[in-house]
Write a protein that holds these residues in place. Structure first.
Motif, short mmCIF file in Angstrom:
data_model
loop_
_atom_site.label_atom_id
_atom_site.label_comp_id
_atom_site.label_asym_id
_atom_site.label_seq_id
_atom_site.Cartn_x
_atom_site.Cartn_y
_atom_site.Cartn_z
N VAL A 134 -40.77 2.50 -84.06
CA VAL A 134 -41.69 3.68 -84.60
C VAL A 134 -41.15 3.97 -86.04
CG1 VAL A 134 -42.48 5.97 -84.72
CG2 VAL A 134 -42.52 4.47 -82.48
N GLY A 135 -40.00 4.42 -86.34
CA GLY A 135 -39.33 4.42 -87.59
C GLY A 135 -39.69 3.32 -88.65
N LEU A 136 -39.33 2.27 -88.11
CA LEU A 136 -39.47 1.16 -89.26
C LEU A 136 -41.02 0.54 -89.45
CD1 LEU A 136 -36.57 -1.03 -87.90
CD2 LEU A 136 -36.56 0.13 -89.99
N VAL A 137 -41.74 1.14 -88.40
CA VAL A 137 -43.18 0.65 -88.75
C VAL A 137 -43.53 1.68 -89.78
CG1 VAL A 137 -45.45 1.05 -87.47
CG2 VAL A 137 -43.79 -0.62 -86.38
N HIS A 138 -43.34 3.08 -89.64
CA HIS A 138 -43.66 4.05 -90.35
C HIS A 138 -43.16 3.76 -91.59
CE1 HIS A 138 -44.56 7.89 -91.83
NE2 HIS A 138 -43.27 7.91 -92.25
N GLU A 139 -41.94 3.35 -91.89
CA GLU A 139 -40.99 2.88 -93.21
C GLU A 139 -41.79 1.95 -94.01
OE1 GLU A 139 -39.13 4.17 -96.49
OE2 GLU A 139 -39.22 5.50 -94.54
N PHE A 140 -41.72 0.73 -93.15
CA PHE A 140 -42.02 -0.52 -94.02
C PHE A 140 -43.32 -1.52 -93.49
CE2 PHE A 140 -37.43 -0.54 -93.26
CZ PHE A 140 -36.89 -0.44 -94.65
N GLY A 141 -44.36 -0.50 -92.77
CA GLY A 141 -45.60 -0.89 -92.45
C GLY A 141 -45.52 -1.69 -91.32
N THR A 142 -46.79 -2.19 -90.54
CA THR A 142 -47.06 -2.67 -89.51
C THR A 142 -46.20 -4.08 -89.23
OG1 THR A 142 -49.12 -1.85 -89.46
CG2 THR A 142 -48.75 -3.63 -87.74
N ASP A 143 -46.44 -4.96 -90.14
CA ASP A 143 -45.81 -6.41 -90.05
C ASP A 143 -44.38 -6.46 -90.16
OD1 ASP A 143 -48.49 -7.60 -89.39
OD2 ASP A 143 -48.80 -8.12 -91.40
N GLU A 144 -44.10 -5.86 -91.22
CA GLU A 144 -42.34 -5.98 -91.49
C GLU A 144 -41.75 -4.95 -90.61
OE1 GLU A 144 -39.47 -5.78 -95.23
OE2 GLU A 144 -41.49 -6.01 -95.70
N GLY A 145 -42.45 -3.88 -90.48
CA GLY A 145 -41.47 -2.75 -89.84
C GLY A 145 -41.38 -3.24 -88.14
N TYR A 146 -42.59 -3.68 -87.72
CA TYR A 146 -42.51 -4.43 -86.34
C TYR A 146 -41.85 -5.37 -86.06
CZ TYR A 146 -44.01 -5.50 -81.66
OH TYR A 146 -44.10 -5.77 -80.20
N TYR A 147 -41.72 -6.36 -86.97
CA TYR A 147 -40.63 -7.55 -86.81
C TYR A 147 -39.32 -6.97 -86.85
CZ TYR A 147 -37.86 -11.39 -88.06
OH TYR A 147 -36.66 -12.52 -88.04
N TRP A 148 -38.99 -6.12 -87.86
CA TRP A 148 -37.26 -5.73 -87.89
C TRP A 148 -37.06 -4.76 -86.67
CZ3 TRP A 148 -33.90 -8.26 -90.53
CH2 TRP A 148 -34.38 -8.89 -91.59
N GLY A 149 -38.01 -3.99 -86.40
CA GLY A 149 -37.89 -2.87 -85.27
C GLY A 149 -37.64 -3.57 -83.98
N HIS A 150 -38.75 -4.48 -83.66
CA HIS A 150 -38.67 -4.88 -82.39
C HIS A 150 -37.65 -6.21 -82.26
CE1 HIS A 150 -40.31 -7.23 -79.00
NE2 HIS A 150 -40.62 -6.00 -78.44
N THR A 151 -37.84 -7.09 -83.09
CA THR A 151 -37.18 -8.38 -82.78
C THR A 151 -35.66 -8.41 -83.24
OG1 THR A 151 -39.08 -9.49 -83.62
CG2 THR A 151 -37.02 -10.74 -83.59
N LEU A 152 -35.24 -7.68 -84.14
CA LEU A 152 -33.74 -7.33 -84.67
C LEU A 152 -33.00 -6.27 -84.08
CD1 LEU A 152 -31.54 -8.79 -86.17
CD2 LEU A 152 -32.15 -7.88 -88.17
N LEU A 153 -33.50 -5.07 -84.91
CA LEU A 153 -32.65 -3.71 -84.62
C LEU A 153 -33.11 -3.37 -83.29
CD1 LEU A 153 -33.11 -1.91 -87.97
CD2 LEU A 153 -31.03 -2.97 -86.78
N GLY A 154 -33.94 -3.64 -82.59
CA GLY A 154 -34.55 -2.87 -81.22
C GLY A 154 -33.87 -3.65 -80.26
N SER A 155 -33.80 -5.16 -80.35
CA SER A 155 -32.70 -5.76 -79.66
C SER A 155 -31.31 -5.49 -79.52
CB SER A 155 -33.07 -7.27 -79.72
OG SER A 155 -34.34 -7.70 -79.71
#
Length: 179
Positions: A134-155
């Motif tokens: 949620v924080g990364l989507v809020h900060e970097f937008g849907t595409d980039e924030g979700y990618y980094w939040g779900h794929t990398l940092l979330g994992s």
């Protein structure tokens, strides 16, 4: 001279069988009711997000989804899939508890306490993972924030949190009492 009677092995093993059975039932329930469990996780995420954000949150438990940023220009929703749930991170803790309980039934109280604390850590870590996304989507937008939040940092949060909870479990279950 007094004669010591040998304990009845059937009677002394009964509580162990009950405890092991309860852990097996808990594991089976996690697997069989994992959708219900995901709904609970999504509800918890909604409560947490509602407390820390002001942009609106909606939970759709029947779709295992939480929506946030509703009053912003870019609302977003997350769907909790089975592989994103903490349910399957709890299973190794149950298996380790069963193994340790089988070999050391006298430590049952300590093992169940350790399991409870470690299970709580797993659930909280998964909520932290959601908040990271949620924080990364809020900060970097849907595409980039979700990618980094779900794929990398979330994992990374999930893997490290799972490892920490397992180490915490073993430490709590095997530490020596202070004299």
């Amino acid at each position: 001279m007094a004669v010591a009677s040998a304990p009845n092995s059937g009677t002394t093993k009964f509580p162990l069988v009950i405890a092991l059975g309860a852990l097996m039932v808990a594991g089976a329930a996690l697997v069989l009711a994992e959708r219900f469990y995901r709904e609970l996780e999504v509800r918890l995420a909604g409560v947490i997000l509602d407390l820390i954000t002001t942009s609106g949150v909606y939970v759709a438990p029947d779709r295992e989804s939480v929506y946030f940023g509703l009053s912003s220009a870019t609302p977003f929703g997350l769907r909790m899939t089975p592989e994103c749930s903490s349910a399957f991170l709890l299973l190794p803790l149950l298996v380790v508890t069963m193994a340790m309980l089988y070999f050391r039934p006298a430590n049952a109280k300590r093992l169940f306490f350790s399991l409870g604390i470690s299970a709580l850590v797993v659930v909280l870590v998964n909520q932290l993972r959601i908040l990271t996304i949620v924080g990364l989507v809020h900060e970097f937008g849907t595409d980039e924030g979700y990618y980094w939040g779900h794929t990398l940092l979330g994992s990374m949060v999930s893997v490290l949190g799972g490892a920490v909870s397992l180490v915490l479990f073993v430490w709590l279950a095997t530490r020596k009492k202070k004299a």
